[in-house]
Write a protein that holds these residues in place. Structure first.
Motif, PDB file in Angstrom:
ATOM      1  N   UNK A 112     -35.664 -11.940  -2.525  1.00  0.00           N
ATOM      2  CA  UNK A 112     -36.850 -11.259  -3.072  1.00  0.00           C
ATOM      3  C   UNK A 112     -37.580 -12.202  -4.018  1.00  0.00           C
ATOM      4  N   UNK A 113     -38.887 -12.299  -3.876  1.00  0.00           N
ATOM      5  CA  UNK A 113     -39.624 -13.304  -4.646  1.00  0.00           C
ATOM      6  C   UNK A 113     -40.809 -12.718  -5.400  1.00  0.00           C
ATOM      7  N   UNK A 114     -40.714 -11.438  -5.762  1.00  0.00           N
ATOM      8  CA  UNK A 114     -41.786 -10.872  -6.592  1.00  0.00           C
ATOM      9  C   UNK A 114     -41.167 -10.199  -7.818  1.00  0.00           C
ATOM     10  N   UNK A 115     -41.938  -9.347  -8.489  1.00  0.00           N
ATOM     11  CA  UNK A 115     -41.462  -8.721  -9.723  1.00  0.00           C
ATOM     12  C   UNK A 115     -40.372  -7.687  -9.517  1.00  0.00           C
ATOM     13  N   UNK A 116     -40.033  -7.402  -8.264  1.00  0.00           N
ATOM     14  CA  UNK A 116     -39.015  -6.371  -8.010  1.00  0.00           C
ATOM     15  C   UNK A 116     -37.676  -6.736  -8.633  1.00  0.00           C
ATOM     16  N   UNK A 117     -37.420  -8.041  -8.816  1.00  0.00           N
ATOM     17  CA  UNK A 117     -36.096  -8.470  -9.294  1.00  0.00           C
ATOM     18  C   UNK A 117     -35.938  -8.360 -10.805  1.00  0.00           C
ATOM     19  N   UNK A 118     -36.992  -8.032 -11.528  1.00  0.00           N
ATOM     20  CA  UNK A 118     -36.903  -7.980 -12.995  1.00  0.00           C
ATOM     21  C   UNK A 118     -35.856  -6.960 -13.440  1.00  0.00           C
ATOM     22  N   UNK A 119     -34.998  -7.386 -14.372  1.00  0.00           N
ATOM     23  CA  UNK A 119     -33.975  -6.477 -14.891  1.00  0.00           C
ATOM     24  C   UNK A 119     -34.477  -5.708 -16.107  1.00  0.00           C
ATOM     25  N   UNK A 141     -34.587 -17.458  10.418  1.00  0.00           N
ATOM     26  CA  UNK A 141     -33.226 -17.572   9.877  1.00  0.00           C
ATOM     27  C   UNK A 141     -33.044 -16.824   8.555  1.00  0.00           C
ATOM     28  N   UNK A 142     -34.163 -16.619   7.865  1.00  0.00           N
ATOM     29  CA  UNK A 142     -34.067 -15.894   6.590  1.00  0.00           C
ATOM     30  C   UNK A 142     -35.361 -15.126   6.342  1.00  0.00           C
ATOM     31  N   UNK A 143     -35.297 -14.160   5.436  1.00  0.00           N
ATOM     32  CA  UNK A 143     -36.477 -13.350   5.125  1.00  0.00           C
ATOM     33  C   UNK A 143     -36.677 -13.312   3.607  1.00  0.00           C
ATOM     34  N   UNK A 144     -37.902 -13.613   3.196  1.00  0.00           N
ATOM     35  CA  UNK A 144     -38.266 -13.576   1.772  1.00  0.00           C
ATOM     36  C   UNK A 144     -39.323 -12.488   1.591  1.00  0.00           C
ATOM     37  N   UNK A 145     -39.027 -11.506   0.751  1.00  0.00           N
ATOM     38  CA  UNK A 145     -39.997 -10.431   0.516  1.00  0.00           C
ATOM     39  C   UNK A 145     -40.728 -10.660  -0.801  1.00  0.00           C
ATOM     40  N   UNK A 146     -42.059 -10.635  -0.737  1.00  0.00           N
ATOM     41  CA  UNK A 146     -42.894 -10.787  -1.929  1.00  0.00           C
ATOM     42  C   UNK A 146     -44.174  -9.996  -1.707  1.00  0.00           C
ATOM     43  N   UNK A 147     -43.990  -8.719  -1.424  1.00  0.00           N
ATOM     44  CA  UNK A 147     -45.121  -7.868  -1.054  1.00  0.00           C
ATOM     45  C   UNK A 147     -45.676  -7.116  -2.259  1.00  0.00           C
ATOM     46  N   UNK A 148     -45.212  -7.436  -3.449  1.00  0.00           N
ATOM     47  CA  UNK A 148     -45.424  -6.781  -4.751  1.00  0.00           C
ATOM     48  C   UNK A 148     -44.262  -5.801  -4.947  1.00  0.00           C
ATOM     49  N   UNK A 204     -48.746 -14.128  -5.759  1.00  0.00           N
ATOM     50  CA  UNK A 204     -48.115 -15.050  -6.695  1.00  0.00           C
ATOM     51  C   UNK A 204     -46.718 -15.450  -6.226  1.00  0.00           C
ATOM     52  N   UNK A 205     -45.902 -14.459  -5.879  1.00  0.00           N
ATOM     53  CA  UNK A 205     -44.524 -14.746  -5.509  1.00  0.00           C
ATOM     54  C   UNK A 205     -44.401 -15.401  -4.143  1.00  0.00           C
ATOM     55  N   UNK A 206     -45.073 -14.834  -3.150  1.00  0.00           N
ATOM     56  CA  UNK A 206     -44.957 -15.328  -1.775  1.00  0.00           C
ATOM     57  C   UNK A 206     -45.457 -16.758  -1.628  1.00  0.00           C
ATOM     58  N   UNK A 207     -46.578 -17.063  -2.259  1.00  0.00           N
ATOM     59  CA  UNK A 207     -47.145 -18.406  -2.122  1.00  0.00           C
ATOM     60  C   UNK A 207     -46.247 -19.438  -2.804  1.00  0.00           C
ATOM     61  N   UNK A 208     -45.644 -19.061  -3.930  1.00  0.00           N
ATOM     62  CA  UNK A 208     -44.742 -19.981  -4.623  1.00  0.00           C
ATOM     63  C   UNK A 208     -43.546 -20.309  -3.731  1.00  0.00           C
ATOM     64  N   UNK A 252     -42.487 -14.126 -12.679  1.00  0.00           N
ATOM     65  CA  UNK A 252     -42.334 -13.876 -11.235  1.00  0.00           C
ATOM     66  C   UNK A 252     -42.296 -15.202 -10.485  1.00  0.00           C
ATOM     67  N   UNK A 253     -43.211 -16.085 -10.840  1.00  0.00           N
ATOM     68  CA  UNK A 253     -43.338 -17.348 -10.103  1.00  0.00           C
ATOM     69  C   UNK A 253     -42.193 -18.308 -10.421  1.00  0.00           C
ATOM     70  N   UNK A 254     -41.769 -18.333 -11.685  1.00  0.00           N
ATOM     71  CA  UNK A 254     -40.639 -19.197 -12.042  1.00  0.00           C
ATOM     72  C   UNK A 254     -39.382 -18.744 -11.290  1.00  0.00           C
ATOM     73  N   UNK A 255     -39.190 -17.425 -11.202  1.00  0.00           N
ATOM     74  CA  UNK A 255     -38.027 -16.904 -10.475  1.00  0.00           C
ATOM     75  C   UNK A 255     -38.150 -17.174  -8.974  1.00  0.00           C
ATOM     76  N   UNK A 256     -39.367 -17.091  -8.455  1.00  0.00           N
ATOM     77  CA  UNK A 256     -39.586 -17.349  -7.026  1.00  0.00           C
ATOM     78  C   UNK A 256     -39.254 -18.808  -6.700  1.00  0.00           C
ATOM     79  N   UNK A 257     -39.595 -19.681  -7.642  1.00  0.00           N
ATOM     80  CA  UNK A 257     -39.290 -21.097  -7.468  1.00  0.00           C
ATOM     81  C   UNK A 257     -37.780 -21.316  -7.404  1.00  0.00           C
TER      82      UNK A 257
END
Ligand SMILES: Cc1cc2nc3c(=O)[nH]c(=O)nc-3n(C[C@H](O)[C@H](O)[C@H](O)COP(=O)(O)OP(=O)(O)OC[C@H]3O[C@@H](n4cnc5c(N)ncnc54)[C@H](O)[C@@H]3O)c2cc1C
Lengths: 233, 563
Positions: free
Chosen positions: B525-532, B281-288, B15-19, B543-548
């Motif tokens: 980071x583009x998955x649920x890991x960022x949830x506060x 140039x950059x790294x986006x993690x969305x591995x769950x 979900x996160x990586x594809x977004x 997750x997807x709205x935040x990834x966007x």
């Protein structure tokens, strides 16, 4: 399972207890894990189970007679055996999965036991004796067991592995569970119960029929409940 | 792969990586997506119309295929190649998929929005922390992700349950008979019932077809009606010509350049076991969520001895999952009700949103957060174990009587399932196991799990709500087995979040409001890991709205050469 253990009447339990101990545990063949395309965490989903079935002809006959007591033929549908339940249980007891091993062993033991007991009592295989005698033997182990309340959440969620001392109950409980589960998955069972879904349709989903809504209004009237908006006319 | 070929490496295709990948590639940036699993094509691989009985063992769970043979899950909880451990007394069950599209292939696509309160928990009740974003900040991203995915529902809103503005949602399916029945019960107790919002098409969208109301979403959807990244965002991103996908590439760590920025990743080819590096140039993690935290903790260097981007010490902490359990009930008044096709979409078409805000405000409840309830009828889906009505679990008789009882009572059972909010706590966290490694020698997570009184009280409240409505509807419920007084304490849920939370400062959080690491500015980071925090609402839409949002911010920085 707990309910079962507590409510199986003494007579069933004692017959079982005396005879069960004398049956040597079925020697599970050990075999290497199948490597076919239908096995493992990423199987070919169109491939059938790639393990050989292990029930003997005699065991299958015993089982067929037993599952037909649980689900006999009636005017609506055939019995469990004709619907294919014996094949299902054969596949189950033959499966190379640790998680099923306990139930499988208890079913294998139980099938042999019930046949031995039939020979001891009636001088004939379980499958060959009369229907009345089969019923009598079945009732002795099943007892007059009637469930109290509803099955527990645990039984709903899985065939939980019971404690070894409950092995006696486990045999019939497992066969009972698997027979019903399998029967209502077969074509005959799905038709019997009149499941109408799983048909691809074009256009929007229509929801309840007028007949279903009318029935619902009656039902809510009985419970003295106001209708939700969708049922107001 | 040579350095500088790619603007971004995206780890994970769910979900996160594809977004994130869709957004970056459509902005003209070059993306390398690394996915640990194998390629997966729902069009050719989905067993849409196989019957349960066609599967080995009738589609029941086994060690290999759990929960179901036909589920679109290549992976599971116990992966031989990728173990993980639980500390004494914890029993986290971590469901992972290793396939293109991740868990979106099997998910059920229920997509509630988080509401204003969900981002401001600490300010409202003193528990946990606030998010550095408000509902208003994120609302435009919700609108946009819903447009991109295709979502059905209504625009009706409830307290803390915002819906979408007009013009976004597709029409929802009507409620089924058993749902109307349950709705009457809830409403009579003063509890409102809402229409479900789901990422399932009821009208065609681009190359994707509308739902044909058969089969089950959990098997995946070859016609593209249920949102799956493999039938939507990934093909759309590939169309730009800017996306390269490499499967069987399990990322082992993020590598650091001399300037202290991430310069790429080291990964292992899971087929050969050989390691390689990729640069960008950059790294986006969305591995769950948990895996992303594992990657950060495992990426140790002189600059980051406790794991990459972990100066705050918060990586691996604040994890949470959805409290969850169900009660099955039998309603004799429904016996013999008229049959019709009750399948609809796989999800319940209605949901009971959290209704206790007023009681909480007036101090009448002993827990601060909420839960929602879904109801599942036994005629939805063909009979089987767990996959539909489990007739064996309720018919204890035998013979002709059993058959007529099963017929009569088919349609009289409803499962009430509650999903509750867990507040992150200090005793619930993950770290690297000091001993155990996976097949490729990589460190694995060790979980610690505990819930507190706020969760226990919520669970009891949910139980009583469900029992009350069951009673009002004349039902009989199955006895509930509570182990040590605990029910559904979240450790086994599929909604992992929070292992690298976002916050206002780098002191106590891992990323900022745009999911960018405080410590390493080209790491996102583009998955649920960022949830506060972890609302009771299923997390994926958020997750997807935040990834966007995160991807949009990254696009700006990459294009303006800030990175
Ligand atoms: C049966 C089921 C039903 C669900 N129903 C819902 C629902 O109704 N509503 C809802 O909101 N949520 C639901 N979920 C949860 C939802 O699927 C997840 O929240 C969502 O998929 C998370 O997205 P993600 O990108 O974080 O992870 P994933 O979708 O799991 O994707 C992560 C990807 O990263 C890959 N990966 C992992 N480690 C590495 C590595 N080291 N290197 C490279 N790649 C790696 C994985 O192979 C995977 O493909 C459900 C989940 C399941 C299992």
């Amino acid at each position: 399972m707990t309910i079962l253990a507590a409510t199986v009447p003494a007579i069933g339990t004692s017959i079982w207890a005396t005879n069960y101990a004398s049956v040597s545990p079925y020697q599970m063949k050990s075999w290497p894990k199948p490597t076919g395309p239908g096995f493992g965490i990423d199987p070919d989903l169109s491939a059938p189970a790639p393990w050989p079935n292990i029930l003997t002809e005699q065991q299958r006959r015993t089982l067929a007679a037993l599952v037909d007591i649980i689900i006999p033929p009636d005017e609506v549908s055939p019995g469990a055996a004709e619907a294919g339940v014996v094949d299902f249980i054969d596949e189950y007891v033959s499966a190379p999965y640790e998680s099923l091993r306990y139930h499988s062993l208890s079913i294998l033991n139980g099938i042999d036991w019930i046949n031995t007991e039939s020979q001891r009592r009636y001088g004939a295989d379980f499958a060959d004796t009369t229907e009345r005698r089969r019923d009598a033997l079945f009732k002795d182990i099943r007892g007059s067991y009637v469930p109290e309340g509803e099955p527990t959440t645990k039984r709903i969620l899985s065939l939980a592995i019971p404690k070894p001392e409950r092995q006696a109950d486990t045999f019939l409980d497992s066969v009972h569970y698997l027979t019903i589960t399998a029967f209502y998955m077969t074509e005959a069972g799905v038709k019997d119960i009149d499941y109408r879904g799983d048909i691809a349709q074009a256009g929007p989903y229509e929801g309840p029929t007028e007949e279903a809504k009318a029935h619902l209004r009656d039902t809510l009237d009985k419970l003295n409940l106001p209708y939700p908006d969708e049922l107001k006319t | 792969m040579s350095a500088g070929d790619f603007d971004a490496i995206v780890v994970g295709s769910g979900a996160g990586g594809a977004t994130a990948a869709l957004r970056l590639t459509q902005a003209g940036l070059k993306v390398l997506m690394l996915e640990a699993g194998r390629p997966y094509d729902p069009v050719t691989e989905t067993p849409m119309f196989n019957q349960h009985i066609d599967a080995p063992l009738g589609n029941i769970p086994t060690e290999d295929r759990n929960p179901r043979f036909y589920d679109a899950i290549i992976g599971g909880i116990d992966l031989a190649d990728e173990p993980y451990t639980n500390a004494e007394g914890s029993h986290v069950k971590w469901l992972r998929t290793r396939m293109l599209g991740g868990r979106t292939n099997a998910w059920w696509a229920y997509v509630p929005r988080y509401g204003p309160y969900d981002f401001q928990g600490a300010s409202r009740d003193g528990h946990g922390v606030d998010w550095p974003v408000s509902y208003d900040d994120i609302a435009p991203s919700y609108d946009e992700i819903e447009r991109l995915m295709g979502v059905y529902g209504t625009t009706d809103s409830y307290e803390n349950e915002p819906s979408s503005p007009p013009g976004i949602l597709q029409p929802p399916p009507p409620l089924r008979a058993y749902e109307l029945f349950a709705k009457a019960g809830f409403e009579n107790l003063g509890i409102p019932v809402a229409t479900t919002r789901a990422a399932v098409l009821t009208q065609p969208k681009g190359d994707r077809n509308a739902c044909f109301y058969a089969s089950h979403c959990r098997r995946g959807c070859s016609i593209g009606a249920k949102f799956q990244t493999t039938t939507s965002f990934l093909p759309e991103a590939l169309k730009t010509g800017n996306l390269t996908i490499q499967t069987h590439a399990r990322v082992a760590e993020v590598t650091l350049g001399p300037d202290g920025r991430a310069d790429g990743v080291r990964y292992v080819d899971t087929r050969t076991g050989s390691f390689g590096v990729a640069k960008a140039r950059s790294v986006v993690l969305a591995a769950s969520s948990y895996e992303t935290a594992r990657l950060l903790l495992a990426s140790k260097s002189d600059q980051f001895p406790n794991g990459l981007a972990n100066r705050s010490g918060q990586v691996g902490r604040n994890i949470a999952n959805t409290l969850n359990f169900q009660i099955r009930a039998y309603f004799p008044v429904l016996d013999g009700r008229p049959q019709y096709n009750e399948d609809g979409t796989s999800l319940p078409h209605m949901v009971v949103p959290w209704f206790g805000h007023k009681d909480q405000a007036e101090g009448r409840l002993d827990f601060p957060r909420g839960y929602h309830i879904q109801v599942f009828g036994d005629r939805v889906g063909a009979p089987g174990i767990k996959t539909g009505p489990n007739i064996a679990s309720r018919e204890y008789g035998y013979g002709r009587e059993l058959k007529s009882s099963a017929r009569r009572r088919y349609g009289s059972y409803i499962d009430f399932e509650m999903f509750g909010e867990m507040i992150p706590n200090d005793d619930t966290y993950m770290e690297l196991d000091p001993v155990v490694v996976d097949k490729w020698g990589l460190a694995v997570p060790r979980f610690h799990w505990r819930i507190g009184d706020t969760e226990r009280h919520l669970i009891q409240h949910a139980k009583h709500t469900m029992l009350d409505v069951i009673e009002r509807l004349g039902g009989v419920s199955a006895p509930i087995e509570e182990k040590d007084g605990e029910l559904g304490e979240g450790a086994t849920g599929v909604h992992e979040t929070g292992a690298a939370r976002m916050g206002f400062t780098g002191e106590d959080s891992v990323v900022n409001a745009h999911s960018q690491s405080w410590d390493v500015d080209n790491l996102v980071l583009a998955d649920g890991s960022v949830f506060a925090s972890h609302a009771h609402k299923n997390p994926t839409l958020t997750i997807m709205a935040l990834a966007l949002r995160a991807a949009d911010a990254l696009v700006v920085r990459l294009k303006s050469n800030q990175i």
